[in-house]
Design a protein around this motif. Structure first.
Motif, mmCIF file in Angstrom:
data_model
loop_
_atom_site.group_PDB
_atom_site.id
_atom_site.type_symbol
_atom_site.label_atom_id
_atom_site.label_comp_id
_atom_site.label_asym_id
_atom_site.label_seq_id
_atom_site.Cartn_x
_atom_site.Cartn_y
_atom_site.Cartn_z
ATOM 1 N N GLU A 65 0.824 -1.205 0.000
ATOM 2 C CA GLU A 65 0.000 0.000 0.000
ATOM 3 C C GLU A 65 0.861 1.261 0.000
ATOM 4 N N ALA A 66 1.972 1.228 0.777
ATOM 5 C CA ALA A 66 2.878 2.381 0.807
ATOM 6 C C ALA A 66 3.511 2.613 -0.562
ATOM 7 N N ASP A 72 1.523 6.609 -6.885
ATOM 8 C CA ASP A 72 0.457 7.561 -7.221
ATOM 9 C C ASP A 72 0.948 9.002 -7.090
ATOM 10 N N ASN A 73 1.679 9.268 -5.996
ATOM 11 C CA ASN A 73 2.209 10.627 -5.798
ATOM 12 C C ASN A 73 3.202 11.001 -6.896
ATOM 13 N N LEU A 78 4.693 13.805 -11.881
ATOM 14 C CA LEU A 78 5.109 13.702 -13.279
ATOM 15 C C LEU A 78 4.117 14.411 -14.195
ATOM 16 N N SER A 79 2.835 14.244 -13.905
ATOM 17 C CA SER A 79 1.811 14.923 -14.708
ATOM 18 C C SER A 79 1.950 16.433 -14.594
#
Length: 238
Positions: A65-66, A72-73, A78-79
């Protein structure tokens, strides 16, 4: 009874793992809670062995999960970087287009100004018979030429004064010099550097009119303006 106490102690240790991890910052919150939660669940189901196995499995789940949260972060960052990069590229493209327009305008301005210089240098300042006074019409054109000369301090001019063939030759030579000086003084009065101007009286040399009539002699009572380089080349050919 001892077995139950062992289980209770082991569970207490496992459950307290998240708080210890948070205080010491040695593992991610998800890992810590997975470790403690897995241990508690394993202890209830399978005793001491189950507690250890549950803790191991819970830790793996917490790490997963970490890691997913970190991914995700990073994807969000990056986006954001990609958006910023695209904005910068768009800004650079707009700046390049703007610079191209500015360069085109500067080139056009230079071309128009050069054409104006050529027109003014083609001007001939005409005078009345026996006079070195500049007429208003020619004064206005000289004022325009003065503006250009002030913007182009490297541009130097020859001001050649002439006279018609009427009267004494020596007097006409003096008159032609006064005419050239009058044009130079007018330009200087408009802010032109004196060092940009070279006034010379040539008297009756290179007359234009063929005859001795007042109307035709008008074209010989003049001052011509030419760039020094062009004039020197032309005089060398003659």
């Amino acid at each position: 009874m001892k077995k139950q106490l062992l289980v209770t102690a082991l569970v207490s240790v496992m459950v307290s793992a998240p708080a210890m991890a948070k205080e010491k910052k040695e593992m991610a919150p998800e890992t810590a809670w997975g470790l403690g939660g897995g241990a508690a669940f394993g202890a209830i189901v399978g005793g001491p062995v189950g507690a250890i196995a549950g803790a191991f499995v819970g830790a793996i789940i917490g790490e997963k999960e970490a890691a997913e949260k970190t991914v995700d972060n990073q994807a969000i960052m990056l986006s954001q970087y990609q958006d910023t990069d695209e904005q910068l590229r768009n800004s650079l493209d707009k700046n390049r287009a703007l610079m191209a327009q500015i360069n085109a305008l500067e080139d056009e301005q230079y071309r128009l100004e050069q054409a104006r210089v050529d027109d003014l240098l083609a001007m001939t300042v005409q005078f009345r018979s026996g006079s070195a006074k500049i007429e208003p019409h020619f004064a206005e054109q000289l004022d325009q030429l003065a503006l250009i000369l002030k913007r182009k301090p490297d541009l130097t001019l020859n001001l050649n004064g002439y006279a018609d063939v009427q009267g004494d030759e020596e007097a006409n030579l003096s008159l032609s010099q006064r005419r050239a000086d009058a044009v130079a003084q007018h330009l200087v009065s408009q802010g032109v550097n004196q060092n940009q101007l070279y006034a010379q009286g040539l008297g009756e040399q290179r007359i234009v009119a063929n005859g001795n009539e007042y109307e035709t002699n008008f074209f010989d009572r003049r001052v011509t303006l030419t760039a020094r380089g062009a004039t020197q080349s032309q005089m060398a050919k003659n």
